[in-house]
Design a protein around this motif. Structure first.
Motif, PDB file in Angstrom:
ATOM      1  N   LEU A   1      43.039 -62.829  37.760  1.00 55.35           N
ATOM      2  CA  LEU A   1      43.685 -64.101  37.436  1.00 55.35           C
ATOM      3  C   LEU A   1      42.649 -65.169  37.090  1.00 55.35           C
ATOM      4  O   LEU A   1      42.799 -65.889  36.104  1.00 55.35           O
ATOM      5  CB  LEU A   1      44.563 -64.581  38.587  1.00 55.35           C
ATOM      6  N   ALA A   2      41.597 -65.259  37.868  1.00 54.03           N
ATOM      7  CA  ALA A   2      40.555 -66.254  37.599  1.00 54.03           C
ATOM      8  C   ALA A   2      39.923 -66.024  36.230  1.00 54.03           C
ATOM      9  O   ALA A   2      39.704 -66.981  35.470  1.00 54.03           O
ATOM     10  CB  ALA A   2      39.488 -66.208  38.696  1.00 54.03           C
TER      11      ALA A   2
ATOM     12  N   MET B   1      50.225 -63.619  34.170  1.00 50.44           N
ATOM     13  CA  MET B   1      50.307 -64.700  33.195  1.00 50.44           C
ATOM     14  C   MET B   1      51.649 -64.767  32.468  1.00 50.44           C
ATOM     15  O   MET B   1      51.904 -65.731  31.761  1.00 50.44           O
ATOM     16  CB  MET B   1      49.203 -64.541  32.156  1.00 50.44           C
TER      17      MET B   1
ATOM     18  N   TYR C   1      41.959 -67.996  28.939  1.00 47.82           N
ATOM     19  CA  TYR C   1      43.186 -68.448  28.267  1.00 47.82           C
ATOM     20  C   TYR C   1      43.711 -69.772  28.783  1.00 47.82           C
ATOM     21  O   TYR C   1      44.693 -70.294  28.242  1.00 47.82           O
ATOM     22  CB  TYR C   1      44.277 -67.383  28.395  1.00 47.82           C
ATOM     23  N   GLY C   2      43.118 -70.317  29.823  1.00 48.11           N
ATOM     24  CA  GLY C   2      43.595 -71.571  30.389  1.00 48.11           C
ATOM     25  C   GLY C   2      44.822 -71.356  31.248  1.00 48.11           C
ATOM     26  O   GLY C   2      45.330 -70.256  31.370  1.00 48.11           O
ATOM     27  N   THR C   3      45.268 -72.432  31.844  1.00 44.79           N
ATOM     28  CA  THR C   3      46.479 -72.384  32.643  1.00 44.79           C
ATOM     29  C   THR C   3      47.615 -72.950  31.821  1.00 44.79           C
ATOM     30  O   THR C   3      47.397 -73.685  30.875  1.00 44.79           O
ATOM     31  CB  THR C   3      46.311 -73.179  33.949  1.00 44.79           C
ATOM     32  N   LYS C   4      48.812 -72.619  32.196  1.00 44.70           N
ATOM     33  CA  LYS C   4      49.976 -73.088  31.442  1.00 44.70           C
ATOM     34  C   LYS C   4      50.222 -74.544  31.681  1.00 44.70           C
ATOM     35  O   LYS C   4      49.934 -75.108  32.664  1.00 44.70           O
ATOM     36  CB  LYS C   4      51.216 -72.290  31.834  1.00 44.70           C
TER      37      LYS C   4
ATOM     38  N   ARG D   1      43.382 -61.494  42.317  1.00 46.42           N
ATOM     39  CA  ARG D   1      42.917 -62.885  42.228  1.00 46.42           C
ATOM     40  C   ARG D   1      41.723 -63.005  41.285  1.00 46.42           C
ATOM     41  O   ARG D   1      41.603 -63.983  40.545  1.00 46.42           O
ATOM     42  CB  ARG D   1      42.582 -63.408  43.619  1.00 46.42           C
TER      43      ARG D   1
ATOM     44  N   GLN E   1      42.428 -67.077  33.517  1.00 48.73           N
ATOM     45  CA  GLN E   1      42.555 -68.524  33.406  1.00 48.73           C
ATOM     46  C   GLN E   1      41.338 -69.139  32.704  1.00 48.73           C
ATOM     47  O   GLN E   1      41.485 -70.097  31.964  1.00 48.73           O
ATOM     48  CB  GLN E   1      42.769 -69.144  34.788  1.00 48.73           C
TER      49      GLN E   1
ATOM     50  N   ASN F   1      51.921 -68.296  36.136  1.00 48.94           N
ATOM     51  CA  ASN F   1      50.476 -68.480  36.032  1.00 48.94           C
ATOM     52  C   ASN F   1      49.743 -68.041  37.292  1.00 48.94           C
ATOM     53  O   ASN F   1      48.819 -68.688  37.756  1.00 48.94           O
ATOM     54  CB  ASN F   1      50.134 -69.919  35.680  1.00 48.94           C
ATOM     55  N   GLY F   2      50.190 -66.920  37.856  1.00 47.14           N
ATOM     56  CA  GLY F   2      49.487 -66.334  38.983  1.00 47.14           C
ATOM     57  C   GLY F   2      49.955 -66.781  40.342  1.00 47.14           C
ATOM     58  O   GLY F   2      49.316 -66.479  41.348  1.00 47.14           O
ATOM     59  N   ALA F   3      51.060 -67.485  40.426  1.00 51.18           N
ATOM     60  CA  ALA F   3      51.527 -67.995  41.723  1.00 51.18           C
ATOM     61  C   ALA F   3      51.722 -66.871  42.735  1.00 51.18           C
ATOM     62  O   ALA F   3      51.433 -67.041  43.918  1.00 51.18           O
ATOM     63  CB  ALA F   3      52.833 -68.772  41.540  1.00 51.18           C
TER      64      ALA F   3
END
Length: 130
Positions: free
Chosen positions: A120-121, A52, A127-130, A117, A124, A58-60
């Motif tokens: 990350l899920a 993050m 905290y949501g995505t950017k 992964r 997200q 954002n996890g790319a």
């Protein structure tokens, strides 16, 4: 899921405390290693910072289809980052197994691609995505 930290590691203004090495298939049976320094009180928080934080997009990195694993080591050691002592072998089932030659094996945590992964899920959702 709730996280126990008061401030997420990617929002902290503090020095890095861990190293993270992302292992990715790049084709032809080759694996690329990408090392970076991250913040956190433990390996999971350090992985959260990688995912993050400013460099994580954002996890790319973990959404890439070639991700094999992420290895997190406590402490900053420039030589370790430059040439991480990580060995990969395939087991009988064809899955990659990670070995790390380190003087302090308790300082090293390996996260599978699925582990990264999944975290990350959960991040997200919280905290949501950017």
């Amino acid at each position: 899921m709730t996280f126990t930290w008061k401030t997420p590691p990617w929002q902290r203004f503090e020095d890095c405390t861990h190293m993270a090495v992302t292992l990715t298939h790049v084709g032809g049976g080759e694996i690329a290693l990408n090392s970076t320094s991250v913040r956190g009180d433990d390996a999971t928080e350090a992985l959260a910072d990688l995912l993050m934080g400013p460099g994580g997009a954002n996890g790319a990195a973990v959404m890439a289809p070639g991700l094999v694993a992420v290895v997190v080591r406590r402490g900053i050691d420039v030589m370790w980052m430059a040439q991480p002592p990580i060995q990969l072998t395939k087991n009988a089932a064809g899955e990659m197994e990670i070995g790390v030659a380190d003087d302090d094996p308790d300082a090293v945590t390996a996260f599978s691609a699925n582990d990264a992964r999944d975290l990350l899920a959960r991040l997200q959702v919280a905290y949501g995505t950017k």
